[in-house]
Enzyme design. Structure first.
Site, PDB file in Angstrom:
ATOM      1  N   SER A   7      42.575  19.518  54.591  1.00 37.71           N
ATOM      2  CA  SER A   7      43.334  19.368  53.349  1.00 37.71           C
ATOM      3  C   SER A   7      44.539  20.302  53.444  1.00 37.71           C
ATOM      4  CB  SER A   7      42.458  19.730  52.148  1.00 37.71           C
ATOM      5  OG  SER A   7      41.848  20.987  52.352  1.00 37.71           O
ATOM      6  N   GLU A   9      47.542  22.654  51.226  1.00 35.04           N
ATOM      7  CA  GLU A   9      47.864  23.274  49.931  1.00 35.04           C
ATOM      8  C   GLU A   9      49.373  23.481  49.820  1.00 35.04           C
ATOM      9  OE1 GLU A   9      45.258  26.398  48.435  1.00 35.04           O
ATOM     10  OE2 GLU A   9      47.052  27.578  47.998  1.00 35.04           O
ATOM     11  N   ALA A  43      51.364  32.500  38.861  1.00 37.36           N
ATOM     12  CA  ALA A  43      50.630  33.601  38.223  1.00 37.36           C
ATOM     13  C   ALA A  43      50.570  33.394  36.717  1.00 37.36           C
ATOM     14  CB  ALA A  43      51.288  34.918  38.560  1.00 37.36           C
ATOM     15  N   HIS A  70      45.214  23.025  40.869  1.00 37.50           N
ATOM     16  CA  HIS A  70      44.621  24.346  40.634  1.00 37.50           C
ATOM     17  C   HIS A  70      44.750  24.684  39.143  1.00 37.50           C
ATOM     18  CE1 HIS A  70      44.933  26.031  44.993  1.00 37.50           C
ATOM     19  NE2 HIS A  70      45.004  24.711  45.022  1.00 37.50           N
ATOM     20  N   ARG A 100      39.963  32.160  38.570  1.00 35.01           N
ATOM     21  CA  ARG A 100      40.186  33.119  37.490  1.00 35.01           C
ATOM     22  C   ARG A 100      41.665  33.408  37.339  1.00 35.01           C
ATOM     23  NH1 ARG A 100      39.094  39.391  38.372  1.00 35.01           N
ATOM     24  NH2 ARG A 100      41.236  39.155  39.144  1.00 35.01           N
ATOM     25  N   GLY A 101      42.334  33.618  38.503  1.00 33.06           N
ATOM     26  CA  GLY A 101      43.743  34.023  38.467  1.00 33.06           C
ATOM     27  C   GLY A 101      43.864  35.521  38.252  1.00 33.06           C
ATOM     28  N   ASP A 102      45.074  35.987  38.216  1.00 32.39           N
ATOM     29  CA  ASP A 102      45.352  37.414  38.015  1.00 32.39           C
ATOM     30  C   ASP A 102      46.307  37.544  36.849  1.00 32.39           C
ATOM     31  OD1 ASP A 102      43.922  38.503  40.333  1.00 32.39           O
ATOM     32  OD2 ASP A 102      45.406  37.380  41.491  1.00 32.39           O
ATOM     33  N   TYR A 139      35.896  34.764  49.393  1.00 35.41           N
ATOM     34  CA  TYR A 139      36.625  35.850  50.048  1.00 35.41           C
ATOM     35  C   TYR A 139      35.804  36.442  51.196  1.00 35.41           C
ATOM     36  CZ  TYR A 139      39.324  35.163  45.878  1.00 35.41           C
ATOM     37  OH  TYR A 139      40.083  34.567  44.898  1.00 35.41           O
ATOM     38  N   HIS A 143      36.700  40.298  47.657  1.00 34.60           N
ATOM     39  CA  HIS A 143      37.817  40.209  46.696  1.00 34.60           C
ATOM     40  C   HIS A 143      38.223  41.642  46.320  1.00 34.60           C
ATOM     41  CE1 HIS A 143      39.660  39.774  42.673  1.00 34.60           C
ATOM     42  NE2 HIS A 143      40.107  38.638  43.172  1.00 34.60           N
ATOM     43  N   LYS A 159      29.292  30.237  40.412  1.00 36.42           N
ATOM     44  CA  LYS A 159      30.308  29.175  40.440  1.00 36.42           C
ATOM     45  C   LYS A 159      29.713  27.888  41.016  1.00 36.42           C
ATOM     46  CE  LYS A 159      33.776  31.712  42.508  1.00 36.42           C
ATOM     47  NZ  LYS A 159      35.158  32.119  42.850  1.00 36.42           N
ATOM     48  N   GLN A 170      39.820  32.520  51.146  1.00 32.14           N
ATOM     49  CA  GLN A 170      41.048  33.271  51.358  1.00 32.14           C
ATOM     50  C   GLN A 170      41.364  33.207  52.851  1.00 32.14           C
ATOM     51  OE1 GLN A 170      43.843  34.287  50.560  1.00 32.14           O
ATOM     52  NE2 GLN A 170      43.265  35.746  48.976  1.00 32.14           N
ATOM     53  N   PHE A 210      51.470  40.677  52.563  1.00 25.36           N
ATOM     54  CA  PHE A 210      50.653  39.816  51.701  1.00 25.36           C
ATOM     55  C   PHE A 210      49.159  40.035  52.005  1.00 25.36           C
ATOM     56  CE2 PHE A 210      49.133  35.271  50.899  1.00 25.36           C
ATOM     57  CZ  PHE A 210      49.018  35.467  49.525  1.00 25.36           C
ATOM     58  N   HIS A 260      41.224  23.946  55.470  1.00 23.90           N
ATOM     59  CA  HIS A 260      42.222  23.900  54.398  1.00 23.90           C
ATOM     60  C   HIS A 260      43.448  24.664  54.891  1.00 23.90           C
ATOM     61  CE1 HIS A 260      43.523  23.497  50.205  1.00 23.90           C
ATOM     62  NE2 HIS A 260      43.873  24.781  50.220  1.00 23.90           N
TER      63      HIS A 260
HETATM   64  P1  FAD Z   1      36.316  34.873  40.276  1.00 19.14           P
HETATM   65  O1  FAD Z   1      35.465  34.023  41.120  1.00 19.14           O
HETATM   66  O2  FAD Z   1      36.182  34.715  38.808  1.00 19.14           O
HETATM   67  O3  FAD Z   1      36.107  36.342  40.730  1.00 19.14           O
HETATM   68  C1  FAD Z   1      37.092  37.359  40.583  1.00 19.14           C
HETATM   69  C2  FAD Z   1      36.469  38.746  40.705  1.00 19.14           C
HETATM   70  O4  FAD Z   1      35.638  38.967  39.583  1.00 19.14           O
HETATM   71  C3  FAD Z   1      35.590  38.970  41.926  1.00 19.14           C
HETATM   72  O5  FAD Z   1      35.710  40.319  42.314  1.00 19.14           O
HETATM   73  C4  FAD Z   1      34.193  38.667  41.418  1.00 19.14           C
HETATM   74  O6  FAD Z   1      33.223  39.361  42.164  1.00 19.14           O
HETATM   75  C5  FAD Z   1      34.279  39.155  39.987  1.00 19.14           C
HETATM   76  N1  FAD Z   1      33.462  38.334  39.062  1.00 19.14           N
HETATM   77  C6  FAD Z   1      33.277  36.997  39.109  1.00 19.14           C
HETATM   78  N2  FAD Z   1      32.485  36.607  38.079  1.00 19.14           N
HETATM   79  C7  FAD Z   1      32.200  37.719  37.373  1.00 19.14           C
HETATM   80  C8  FAD Z   1      31.439  37.964  36.216  1.00 19.14           C
HETATM   81  N3  FAD Z   1      30.807  36.979  35.566  1.00 19.14           N
HETATM   82  N4  FAD Z   1      31.360  39.252  35.761  1.00 19.14           N
HETATM   83  C9  FAD Z   1      31.997  40.266  36.392  1.00 19.14           C
HETATM   84  N5  FAD Z   1      32.734  40.084  37.524  1.00 19.14           N
HETATM   85  C10 FAD Z   1      32.829  38.833  37.999  1.00 19.14           C
HETATM   86  N6  FAD Z   1      45.828  32.290  42.057  1.00 19.14           N
HETATM   87  C11 FAD Z   1      46.691  31.679  41.214  1.00 19.14           C
HETATM   88  O7  FAD Z   1      47.237  32.344  40.307  1.00 19.14           O
HETATM   89  N7  FAD Z   1      46.980  30.348  41.339  1.00 19.14           N
HETATM   90  C12 FAD Z   1      46.427  29.557  42.288  1.00 19.14           C
HETATM   91  O8  FAD Z   1      46.703  28.363  42.373  1.00 19.14           O
HETATM   92  C13 FAD Z   1      45.508  30.168  43.215  1.00 19.14           C
HETATM   93  N8  FAD Z   1      44.897  29.443  44.180  1.00 19.14           N
HETATM   94  C14 FAD Z   1      43.992  30.047  45.013  1.00 19.14           C
HETATM   95  C15 FAD Z   1      43.327  29.277  45.979  1.00 19.14           C
HETATM   96  C16 FAD Z   1      42.437  29.856  46.849  1.00 19.14           C
HETATM   97  C17 FAD Z   1      41.731  28.986  47.883  1.00 19.14           C
HETATM   98  C18 FAD Z   1      42.185  31.259  46.785  1.00 19.14           C
HETATM   99  C19 FAD Z   1      41.228  31.909  47.770  1.00 19.14           C
HETATM  100  C20 FAD Z   1      42.805  32.030  45.814  1.00 19.14           C
HETATM  101  C21 FAD Z   1      43.713  31.452  44.921  1.00 19.14           C
HETATM  102  N9  FAD Z   1      44.340  32.184  43.912  1.00 19.14           N
HETATM  103  C22 FAD Z   1      45.232  31.567  43.059  1.00 19.14           C
HETATM  104  C23 FAD Z   1      44.096  33.627  43.772  1.00 19.14           C
HETATM  105  C24 FAD Z   1      42.981  33.940  42.736  1.00 19.14           C
HETATM  106  O9  FAD Z   1      43.364  33.507  41.460  1.00 19.14           O
HETATM  107  C25 FAD Z   1      42.755  35.457  42.746  1.00 19.14           C
HETATM  108  O10 FAD Z   1      42.242  35.858  43.979  1.00 19.14           O
HETATM  109  C26 FAD Z   1      41.940  36.007  41.588  1.00 19.14           C
HETATM  110  O11 FAD Z   1      42.029  37.442  41.639  1.00 19.14           O
HETATM  111  C27 FAD Z   1      40.461  35.680  41.638  1.00 19.14           C
HETATM  112  O12 FAD Z   1      40.203  34.380  41.300  1.00 19.14           O
HETATM  113  P2  FAD Z   1      38.728  33.745  41.567  1.00 19.14           P
HETATM  114  O13 FAD Z   1      38.732  32.399  41.042  1.00 19.14           O
HETATM  115  O14 FAD Z   1      38.332  33.993  42.955  1.00 19.14           O
HETATM  116  O15 FAD Z   1      37.882  34.679  40.580  1.00 19.14           O
END
Ligand code: FAD
Length: 281
Positions: A7, A9, A43, A70, A100-102, A139, A143, A159, A170, A210, A260
């Site tokens: 795939s 991206e 973001a 996404h 989740r995003g940042d 990750y 992460h 998840k 990642q 990065f 990917h």
């Molecule tokens: P989560 O899975 O929610 O986890 C984030 C952190 O929180 C981890 O440290 C986890 O251990 C912790 N955590 C998870 N669940 C809980 C809980 N219930 N309680 C407490 N802690 C918890 N960013 C963008 O802005 N836009 C994009 O399109 C985008 N695409 C991406 C695609 C890929 C394939 C990857 C790998 C990353 C992408 N990102 C994107 C970056 C991503 O948004 C960030 O890495 C963000 O910090 C974490 O998102 P996540 O979905 O992995 O979070």
């Protein structure tokens, strides 16, 4: 072993030049018939000004392959995100990469009061909207916010249990890092497929900066390889291609059949990789 598939991206462009570059890339890459093309969200997420939805819809028409959009928790309230999901479903976009995003401009993550706190909550809510195909992030080197890999796998399982059927990782460089992670994911009882996310090294210097932010390690041999090689040199592209083909070959011998590719909206290197994957196996 069956032939590997992949795939791609892409990200929504912000300027006229990057718009042209995206459309050129999609025209050149679509003929390789990727399994799907995913469109990231910025973001700021799916907020006004973000063109993820627009790009995803046009891409679905132009590229003649399934498109994944996404979505991030940070980018909207629960209701806004659920409405967006309904729009995607009605527009025939049936695959979401749920994240989740940042928080833009913030070091520490704080969930929005009106939103989903973590990606597992978003996955569960999407599944209530419709039976989406859902990918989530993983990750291999941890992460940046994570306290331990065990804890992270616990959240990753949430998840998957909520309905994600694919974990896209990642980027990483050492295939053994991915293979160890895949083993740990399986040992944690997570059944979702783990898909390696591979980054073409278009600019080694930018990539290392990065990688540091993403907690991705850059092996010493890569520093040696790219020493004195400028991004615009043909040698740079040849080395980058070499890294990708090594990663894919090694992972394929370990049964990895799906990749990917982060295209960075640039088709040159990705095009060669696609051509190579389609013909070499
Ligand atoms: P989560 O899975 O929610 O986890 C984030 C952190 O929180 C981890 O440290 C986890 O251990 C912790 N955590 C998870 N669940 C809980 C809980 N219930 N309680 C407490 N802690 C918890 N960013 C963008 O802005 N836009 C994009 O399109 C985008 N695409 C991406 C695609 C890929 C394939 C990857 C790998 C990353 C992408 N990102 C994107 C970056 C991503 O948004 C960030 O890495 C963000 O910090 C974490 O998102 P996540 O979905 O992995 O979070």
């Amino acid at each position: 072993m069956s032939k590997p598939n992949f795939s791609l991206e892409v990200f929504p462009p912000k300027t006229a030049a990057t718009t042209l570059s995206l459309w050129k890339a999609s025209q050149e890459l679509a003929p390789f018939k990727p399994e799907f093309i995913s469109v990231t969200c910025g973001a700021g997420g799916n907020a006004p000004g973000d063109t993820t939805k627009e790009v995803a819809l046009v891409m679905a028409q132009q590229a003649h392959c399934p498109v994944a959009a996404h979505m991030t928790c940070v980018s909207g309230s629960r209701e806004e995100l659920l409405q967006l999901a309904r729009d995607y479903w009605q527009s025939n976009i049936r695959h979401i990469v749920a994240l989740r995003g940042d928080m833009p401009g913030q070091e520490r993550y704080t969930p929005r009061a009106d939103g989903f706190a973590y990606a597992d909550e978003l996955v569960a809510a999407l599944k209530e909207v419709a039976d989406f195909d859902i990918s989530v992030a993983g990750y291999p080197e941890g992460h940046p916010d994570s306290s331990s890999m065990d804890k992270e796998l616990e959240y990753l399982k949430k998840k998957a249990d909520a309905g994600a059927n694919r974990i896209i990782t990642q980027f990483f460089f050492d295939p053994e890092v991915f293979l160890r992670y895949r083993d740990r994911v399986a040992a944690a009882g997570i059944k979702a497929e783990v898909v390696p996310g591979l980054l073409p090294v278009l600019n080694f210097k930018k990539m290392t900066a990065f990688a540091a932010r993403c907690q991705t390690s850059v092996p010493e041999f890569l520093h040696k390889m790219f020493e004195g090689v400028e991004a615009e040199d043909i040698d740079h592209r040849l080395l980058a291609m070499n890294i990708l083909s090594h990663q894919i070959t090694r992972l394929h011998t370990e049964g990895v059949n799906f990749f990917h590719l982060y295209t960075l909206n640039e088709s040159m290197l990705t095009r060669h990789v696609c051509r190579w994957i389609r013909s070499a196996f």
